[in-house]
Structure formats: structure tokens, C-alpha cells
Design a protein around this motif. Structure first.
Motif, PDB file in Angstrom:
ATOM      1  N   PRO A 146       0.827  -1.208   0.000  1.00 42.08           N
ATOM      2  CA  PRO A 146       0.000   0.000   0.000  1.00 42.08           C
ATOM      3  C   PRO A 146       0.857   1.253   0.000  1.00 42.08           C
ATOM      4  CG  PRO A 146       0.083  -0.953   2.186  1.00 42.08           C
ATOM      5  CD  PRO A 146       0.786  -1.920   1.281  1.00 42.08           C
ATOM      6  N   ASN A 147       0.308   2.337  -0.532  1.00 42.36           N
ATOM      7  CA  ASN A 147       0.972   3.632  -0.481  1.00 42.36           C
ATOM      8  C   ASN A 147       0.509   4.373   0.762  1.00 42.36           C
ATOM      9  OD1 ASN A 147       2.380   3.435  -2.961  1.00 42.36           O
ATOM     10  ND2 ASN A 147       0.475   3.815  -4.058  1.00 42.36           N
ATOM     11  N   PHE A 148       1.465   4.939   1.516  1.00 39.26           N
ATOM     12  CA  PHE A 148       1.144   5.730   2.697  1.00 39.26           C
ATOM     13  C   PHE A 148       1.381   7.198   2.391  1.00 39.26           C
ATOM     14  CE2 PHE A 148       2.069   1.536   4.242  1.00 39.26           C
ATOM     15  CZ  PHE A 148       1.166   1.337   5.283  1.00 39.26           C
ATOM     16  N   CYS A 149       0.508   8.048   2.889  1.00 36.91           N
ATOM     17  CA  CYS A 149       0.660   9.485   2.660  1.00 36.91           C
ATOM     18  C   CYS A 149       1.787  10.024   3.552  1.00 36.91           C
ATOM     19  CB  CYS A 149      -0.639  10.216   2.955  1.00 36.91           C
ATOM     20  SG  CYS A 149      -0.554  11.974   2.581  1.00 36.91           S
ATOM     21  N   ALA A 150       2.674  10.827   2.951  1.00 36.35           N
ATOM     22  CA  ALA A 150       3.834  11.358   3.658  1.00 36.35           C
ATOM     23  C   ALA A 150       3.519  12.620   4.450  1.00 36.35           C
ATOM     24  CB  ALA A 150       4.961  11.645   2.661  1.00 36.35           C
ATOM     25  N   ALA A 151       2.314  13.158   4.316  1.00 40.75           N
ATOM     26  CA  ALA A 151       1.974  14.407   4.992  1.00 40.75           C
ATOM     27  C   ALA A 151       1.884  14.200   6.504  1.00 40.75           C
ATOM     28  CB  ALA A 151       0.654  14.949   4.467  1.00 40.75           C
ATOM     29  N   PRO A 152       2.310  15.176   7.286  1.00 42.56           N
ATOM     30  CA  PRO A 152       2.184  15.054   8.744  1.00 42.56           C
ATOM     31  C   PRO A 152       0.723  15.009   9.172  1.00 42.56           C
ATOM     32  CG  PRO A 152       2.875  17.270   8.123  1.00 42.56           C
ATOM     33  CD  PRO A 152       2.938  16.451   6.883  1.00 42.56           C
ATOM     34  N   ASN A 153       0.433  14.238  10.214  1.00 42.11           N
ATOM     35  CA  ASN A 153      -0.923  14.093  10.775  1.00 42.11           C
ATOM     36  C   ASN A 153      -1.915  13.483   9.795  1.00 42.11           C
ATOM     37  OD1 ASN A 153      -0.236  15.168  13.295  1.00 42.11           O
ATOM     38  ND2 ASN A 153      -0.535  17.256  12.565  1.00 42.11           N
ATOM     39  N   TYR A 204       8.104   8.096  -1.775  1.00 43.20           N
ATOM     40  CA  TYR A 204       7.149   8.898  -1.007  1.00 43.20           C
ATOM     41  C   TYR A 204       5.971   9.343  -1.870  1.00 43.20           C
ATOM     42  CZ  TYR A 204      10.659   8.952   2.654  1.00 43.20           C
ATOM     43  OH  TYR A 204      11.540   8.573   3.619  1.00 43.20           O
ATOM     44  N   ARG A 205       4.796   9.449  -1.238  1.00 38.90           N
ATOM     45  CA  ARG A 205       3.571   9.839  -1.935  1.00 38.90           C
ATOM     46  C   ARG A 205       2.796  10.852  -1.084  1.00 38.90           C
ATOM     47  NH1 ARG A 205       6.185   6.652  -4.343  1.00 38.90           N
ATOM     48  NH2 ARG A 205       5.558   4.768  -5.475  1.00 38.90           N
ATOM     49  N   LEU A 206       1.963  11.637  -1.741  1.00 38.51           N
ATOM     50  CA  LEU A 206       0.974  12.482  -1.073  1.00 38.51           C
ATOM     51  C   LEU A 206      -0.395  12.129  -1.624  1.00 38.51           C
ATOM     52  CD1 LEU A 206       2.579  16.058  -0.971  1.00 38.51           C
ATOM     53  CD2 LEU A 206       2.324  14.458   0.921  1.00 38.51           C
ATOM     54  N   CYS A 207      -1.409  12.068  -0.751  1.00 41.00           N
ATOM     55  CA  CYS A 207      -2.756  11.763  -1.232  1.00 41.00           C
ATOM     56  C   CYS A 207      -3.432  13.029  -1.756  1.00 41.00           C
ATOM     57  CB  CYS A 207      -3.600  11.111  -0.138  1.00 41.00           C
ATOM     58  SG  CYS A 207      -4.069  12.207   1.207  1.00 41.00           S
ATOM     59  N   ALA A 208      -4.503  12.855  -2.517  1.00 46.33           N
ATOM     60  CA  ALA A 208      -5.160  13.969  -3.199  1.00 46.33           C
ATOM     61  C   ALA A 208      -5.771  14.981  -2.241  1.00 46.33           C
ATOM     62  CB  ALA A 208      -6.240  13.424  -4.142  1.00 46.33           C
TER      63      ALA A 208
END
Length: 742
Positions: free
Chosen positions: A2-9, A55-59
């Protein structure tokens, strides 16, 4: 993987959401801006290639205008997209939740550089828009570019989803019941599609205009795909609220059978962002396997599939009946061993006395409880209810006052009340009279299946062992009746119930210490009832057969029922009360003194801090709790005369100034989720009530898990376009068309 979002919180991952996830850009300058906006200091030392690869960021972190769909099942970012939407503060409210995605603290120099860069970016965007306007070449880049075929396909899907949602809302089964072996009634789904096409639905007409009249529009597999997408979309809306609220309690209902497989209805109770207590139906969980397997399945459902944390579960209640009771008690124990704050409590939907009786694993008690449920279902018909009222009037014709009181007491739902065993004992003679009258069916007004049910219930009631069991249950549960009624009362009642448990246990212990005396009185009462009903007093035949086989002397009736009914029931009830109201559970309930009306009743001499250690880690600033509680008491103690004390947690949470007491606010939200507390809303419109209404509305063979989910949650908003997008991602059009044309 799975891809995890790298953004804090942000805890989103690709297996829990239908959101798109985007790689960090390879362009060093753009990648640097992404990292800068993320405020992840640990990413600054990594190269753009490393970030792009790992690393990934979600939409959710991009302005919706920056996200485009190039096809129904492909989502991309604009070339100039920059993430700008981040949660950089929620970790401050919950310091214990900090993790490896540590947020960088900005210096004044950092802030100055960011402002300069944003100003330059704004000037460039303004200049480019001006140039485009002068050239007359403006285009709406926000609109995804779809071909004519793709647009037609999406309109077609939208029509299908409208039909599916309507099926769920109106409790319409997908398939009609068979009329006969030679003739089947038209499939409901197919019939409704025909109706919409006749009414002018162009999207459906274009798709099916060349289809043979007697052919199937959609296969069962395609219908299942549509239902799954609908169900998951509605569920995700509710789960988003649960994740935002963080704390929740787990509630399960009585077993439901689909395709000969038993399933456990699963509800979650939580306080939403508007500080309103909600209890929502989320899914059915397969009930097969042993207790550890069921615990593992529940954990996987909540954590892996739904993205919740069992560490945030603050309560559990299981509305089990019959043979499932013992299994669910074991499940509750296993869950509490792993998650001590998932307190096992009574469910607010079920009277405590009924719960206590259901928890007893003895066959005679389970027969009584099953008979009670059958009696409740039997008299839902007005015809059978009228017959029962006639039987009551006939039996109590010499005592019209008691007859009238019993008729009043045996109205709808009487088998689910706190005083059910008191009413049942008084109702036994007229009940048996009523069942015998229906069995005779002299006027031929009852259907054969009603007569068969009456015969079965009458045979059970005409058993002396059942009469003794009812008498014992009635007398033992008298000591818990007021306690249970208070638990389902207002907040003040629940608080005083928690403080009266010692007296309840003292009374039960007193009965246990003098069991010989109490049993003698109760046995005489059972014999008296049996005499009125003309039922012989005897030891159960099965027990006598075992005695003879073992060549043991025959036992007399009174000592038999003392050893095998009275003593097991009193010991079982005492143990269950102690288990359900452990020291931790009572500490939690005593914290209800935070509600101002309870404080006032206690003359503002309350000591919540003595019990607050239970939820210390749930508070934003636990070290300041004593001082905050002192201010909270002073605020209400010295209020103006015209200020009314809030009487419930819900009222208290709606106060505008409760936000100035962050620990109290968090404390109340956690307490509110406890399943023993009644819901503030209309009790007749609970999720469990709506589920039961759906199950009662059609034969069992027509039940559908997805339609039940849609029917129970009609109040949850649904977006057909979201359903269409999700379907297009999961089942691309070419694959769907090939299935349809096969």
C-alpha cells in the motif's frame, strides 16, 4: 504494497481509501517546494529521485482544481500542482500521538522566503492568465477530457446507481419470490430498468436498445459490483466522520443469516464534529470460527479495511442471544485483554434484566428466552393480539382491575421491558389459554403456520421446569430491575445507578447466603402457578432417564430445582453483574459527575479527578486537569440564577464556552461513546431499529447485505458521481462492456 501518505498528521493509505496518491516530482525545484509545504524536516536531506521513488501524497492535500481525470479510471495532477492543504496542528491536541512524521518549526527567515516565493508565483500566474485572455485561448483545464463514449458510459452508470440507491431506500429486493416452479415473477432489477427506459431514460435506452427482449440486462455478478460500490461509498462517508472524531465504541447486534451463513451486525458509536452522539450501522461480519478467529476478523475489519485504531476504542457491547451469547462474552474478554479501555458494558438498546438472562448458558433459561422472543414475534399481528387480550379478560374476569392492567402491560414490545418476567408470570395462565384457543382454531381465522407456532409455544409453556425457571428469574432479577432501569435513564439516573451497585450486590449476596429460605418460597410460588394451569409438578423426564441409567435413587422435585435451577441462576447473575460493572467501568460512569446537573445534585462536591486516571492519556493537557476541574465547578456553582444547569452530556457539549475547558470537552466526548448510555435522539429511530425494520419487511431469502446497508443508512449523503468514478476505477469500461455483451 500500500501507499502511505507522507503528509504530517495524515494516516491515509491506498488500501483504505479510493483517493489517488501522487509521487513527489522528479524536478528538483518543484520537489523542494513540495517538501517545504509538507514541513517534513526529515525529507529535506533526500534527493528528488529518492522522494519520487519512495514517497507519496494523497489527493486531499491538493486544491481540487489541481486534480484532473484524464479518463474515467485515471487521475493525474496538473504540471503546476503544489500541495497546499495540510493539518499542522492536530498533534498539539494529542501529544501522545506524535510519530515519525515530525513537523519542522519555521524560523522567521523561512517564513520570509516562503512569502516571497508565493508572491512571485502569484505574479507569474496573473501574467499567464492575462496573456491567455489576450490571445483568446482560455480553456477550462479543470474539466477532465472525456470522449463521447466515456461520457455516455458514465451517464449509463449514473442511471444504474440511481436504481440501486432507490432499491435500498425502498426496501425492494433485487429478485422477486418464485410464483411457481414453471413460472417465475419478473426480476425486480430488470423490471425497473424497463420502466426507466419506457419513461425516457436515454442513457439506458442507448445501452440496451439492441438487446433481445428476453435477455438479461445485467448479470448477477454485475449487480453485485454495483451494490458493492454503493455500499462502500456510503460506508466511507461514515468512516470519515469516525476518523475525525477519533474515539468510538463497538456495538454488535443479534445474528443475521445470509445464504445459510451467520453474520454479526456491526455498529460504531462516536461523537461527530458537531458534538452529536451517533451510532451507525457499518457492516455484517461473518460469525464462523472460534472466538480468537472472530476477534482477529473484527480487528482486521476495523484497522486494515477501515483505517481505525483499536487503541481508540473506548467501549464494547454485544446484543447477543441464544448460543451466540457465550461466544460473544469470550470475544469481549479477549478484546479487553488486548485493549483494556475497550470496556465491556451493557447495551443501551437492551433492558439489563434481559441481557442478564441471555447471558446465562443454562438450557432451561435459554429455552425461556427463546420462547419470549417467539411470543414477541407471535403477537405482532393484531389478530393474535386481540385473541390474547380476550384470554386475559376471560382468565381475570373476577379481577377486572388486574386484567385491565395486564392488557395495558402486554402491548407492543412488552417482551423487551425491564419487568418482562413479572408480566410473563402473571400472563402464563392466559397465554396458555390463548395458545390453546388458537390451536383449536374453531373459526378457521388463523393460518396453518400460526396454529403450528401456537402449538409449539403452548407445549413449551406447559412444562413445569419452564414455570420454575420463569419464577426464579423473576424473583432474582427483581433486585437488578431498578438498577437496570436507571442505567437506561437520564445522565443523573446513570450516575446514581453506578453508585448503587454495592447495594445491588449486597442484596444478591444476601439471597445467596439464605438460598434455602428463598428457594422454598419461590418453589411454592411455582407450584401455585402450575396448579392454576393444571400442569403436573415433576422432575424433567430427561433427568430421570439419566438417573435410572446410572442406577441412582430418584431425586425429589424441590431439591432438584434448587440444585439445577435456583443456585445456578443466582450465581450466574451475580457473576455477570460483577463482570459487567468492574471497578474500571464504575470509575468511567462516576465521571458523569462532570455534567453540570449532576454536579448540582451533588452540591458541587464532586471528585472526578479521583477517577480521571482511566482516560488520562485521552486528554490534551492532563497535567492541568485538577485546576481545570476546579474552574469548571466554580463556573457552575456561581452561575446566574437564570442559567439552567445542562442535564446531559449532549447539552453540555453544545455549550459555546466548553471549548475553553479542553480537558473537560475531551472527557465528555469519550464518556459519550460508552454504549451503556442512551442515545439523545429519538429512540425509535436507532440504526439497530432500522436494521430490524428492514429484516422484518421481507422474507429471509430476499435479504441482501448491501441493500440492508443502504436501507439503514438512507440519512447518509451519497454522491452518484463519486460512485461512478469509483466504479470506473475498479471495473474499466471495456471489461464491463465485454461482460455485458457475452
Amino acid at each position: 504494497m500500500p501507499n502511505f501518505c507522507a503528509a504530517p498528521n495524515c494516516t491515509r493509505k491506498s488500501t483504505q481509501s479510493d483517493l489517488a496518491f501522487f509521487r513527489f516530482p522528479r524536478d528538483p525545484e518543484r520537489c523542494r517546494i513540495w517538501v517545504e509545504n509538507c514541513r517534513r524536516a526529515d525529507l529535506e536531506a533526500k534527493t528528488s529521485d529518492q522522494l519520487n521513488k519512495h514517497y507519496r501524497l494523497c489527493a486531499k492535500h491538493f486544491d481540487p482544481a489541481m486534480v484532473c481525470k484524464t479518463s474515467p479510471y485515471r487521475t493525474v495532477l496538473k504540471d503546476t500542482a503544489i500541495p497546499t492543504i495540510f493539518d499542522l496542528t492536530s498533534h498539539l491536541k494529542n501529544p501522545h500521538t506524535r510519530h515519525r512524521k515530525r513537523i519542522k518549526e519555521l524560523t522567521e527567515e523561512d517564513i520570509r522566503k516562503i512569502k516571497e516565493r508565493r508572491l512571485a508565483s502569484s505574479v507569474e500566474q496573473l501574467a499567464s492568465k492575462k496573456d491567455a485572455a489576450e490571445d483568446g485561448t482560455t480553456t477550462n483545464e479543470d474539466e477532465p477530457q472525456l470522449s463521447t463514449e466515456e461520457k455516455a458510459f458514465r451517464e449509463y452508470l449514473r442511471s444504474l446507481f440511481e436504481v440501486v440507491v432507490m432499491f435500498g431506500k425502498q426496501s425492494i429486493p433485487l429478485a422477486a419470490v418464485k410464483a411457481s416452479e414453471a413460472e417465475l415473477k419478473s426480476d425486480n432489477f430488470q423490471a425497473l430498468l424497463d420502466y426507466r427506459m419506457n419513461a425516457g431514460d436515454e442513457a439506458l435506452k442507448k445501452r440496451f436498445e439492441a438487446t433481445a427482449v428476453n435477455s438479461e440486462y445485467l448479470s448477477a455478478n454485475q449487480q453485485s459490483q454495483l451494490l458493492d460500490v454503493c455500499e462502500n461509498t456510503v460506508r466511507e462517508e461514515m468512516l470519515m466522520e469516525v476518523r475525525e472524531s477519533r474515539f468510538f465504541s463497538l456495538v454488535t447486534g443479534d445474528l443475521v443469516e445470509f445464504a445459510n451463513e451467520k453474520h454479526l451486525p456491526l455498529f460504531l458509536r462516536f461523537v461527530n464534529q458537531q458534538n452529536v452522539l451517533r451510532e451507525e450501522f457499518l457492516d455484517f461480519v461473518p460469525f464462523d470460527g472460534d472466538e480468537p478467529a472472530l476477534v482477529e476478523r473484527l480487528e482486521a475489519q476495523l484497522t486494515d479495511r477501515w483505517g481505525l485504531s483499536m487503541e481508540d476504542c473506548r467501549g464494547q457491547a454485544h446484543k447477543a442471544t441464544g448460543i451466540s451469547t457465550t461466544k460473544m462474552k469470550a470475544v469481549a474478554v479477549l478484546l479487553m485483554e488486548k485493549y483494556p479501555l475497550a470496556l465491556h458494558m451493557a447495551c443501551s438498546h437492551m433492558a439489563l434484566n434481559i441481557h442478564l438472562a441471555n447471558s446465562l448458558p443454562f438450557p432451561n433459561v435459554q429455552v425461556v428466552m427463546e420462547t419470549l422472543r417467539r411470543i414477541g414475534a407471535f403477537f405482532k399481528s393484531q389478530l393474535t393480539q386481540d385473541e390474547l387480550e380476550n384470554a386475559v379478560s376471560t382468565h381475570y374476569q373476577k379481577n377486572e382491575e388486574k386484567g385491565a392492567a395486564l392488557i395495558q402491560a402486554c402491548g407492543p414490545g412488552w417482551t423487551e421491558q425491564h419487568s418482562v418476567f413479572d408480566v410473563l408470570l402473571d400472563m402464563l395462565p392466559p397465554l396458555l389459554l390463548c395458545m390453546n384457543s388458537i390451536r383449536d382454531n374453531e373459526d378457521r381465522k388463523f393460518a396453518a403456520f400460526v396454529v403450528a407456532d401456537a402449538y409449539s409455544i403452548a407445549e413449551t409453556l406447559a412444562d413445569f421446569e419452564i414455570i420454575v425457571t420463569i419464577v426464579i428469574l423473576k424473583n432474582v432479577l427483581t433486585f437488578t430491575r431498578a438498577f437496570g432501569r436507571n442505567l437506561q435513564g437520564e445522565t443523573l439516573d446513570v450516575f446514581f445507578a453506578a453508585n448503587s451497585l454495592t447495594a445491588v450486590l449486597h442484596s444478591l449476596n444476601e439471597v445467596n447466603d439464605n438460598i434455602d429460605v428463598y428457594h422454598e418460597f419461590w418453589y411454592e410460588e411455582a407450584v401455585s402457578v402450575a396448579t392454576v394451569m393444571e400442569i403436573p409438578v415433576k422432575v424433567p423426564r430427561l433427568f430421570l432417564r439419566k438417573q435410572r441409567a446410572a442406577d441412582v435413587g430418584e431425586i425429589q422435585a424441590e431439591p432438584y430445582f434448587k440444585e439445577y435451577v435456583t443456585m445456578p441462576v443466582i450465581h450466574g447473575i451475580m457473576q455477570e453483574v460483577e463482570d459487567m460493572f468492574s471497578e474500571t467501568n464504575l470509575k468511567a460512569l462516576k465521571c458523569l459527575s462532570l455534567v453540570p446537573a449532576v454536579m448540582g445534585q451533588m452540591k458541587f462536591n464532586t471528585t472526578e479527578e479521583n477517577y480521571a486516571d482511566v482516560y488520562r492519556n485521552d486528554l490534551p493537557n492532563p497535567d492541568t486537569l485538577p485546576a481545570e476541574l476546579h474552574c469548571w465547578r466554580i463556573k457552575w456553582k456561581h452561575r446566574g440564577k437564570e442559567v439552567r444547569l445542562p442535564t446531559t452530556i449532549h447539552e453540555t457539549l453544545q455549550l459555546p464556552d466548553v471549548k475553553f475547558f479542553p480537558n473537560v470537552n475531551s472527557f465528555l466526548k469519550v464518556l459519550s461513546t460508552l454504549p451503556v448510555l442512551k442515545l439523545e435522539d429519538n429512540k425509535s429511530d436507532t440504526a439497530s431499529g432500522r436494521l430490524q425494520a428492514y429484516l422484518d419487511s421481507m422474507p429471509a431469502q430476499q435479504w441482501n447485505k448491501s441493500l440492508a446497508m443502504l436501507n439503514v443508512n438512507t440519512h447518509v449523503k451519497h454522491d452518484l458521481d463519486v460512485m461512478v468514478d469509483k466504479y470506473c476505477r475498479l471495473y474499466p469500461e471495456d471489461d464491463f462492456i465485454s461482460k455485458t455483451l457475452c
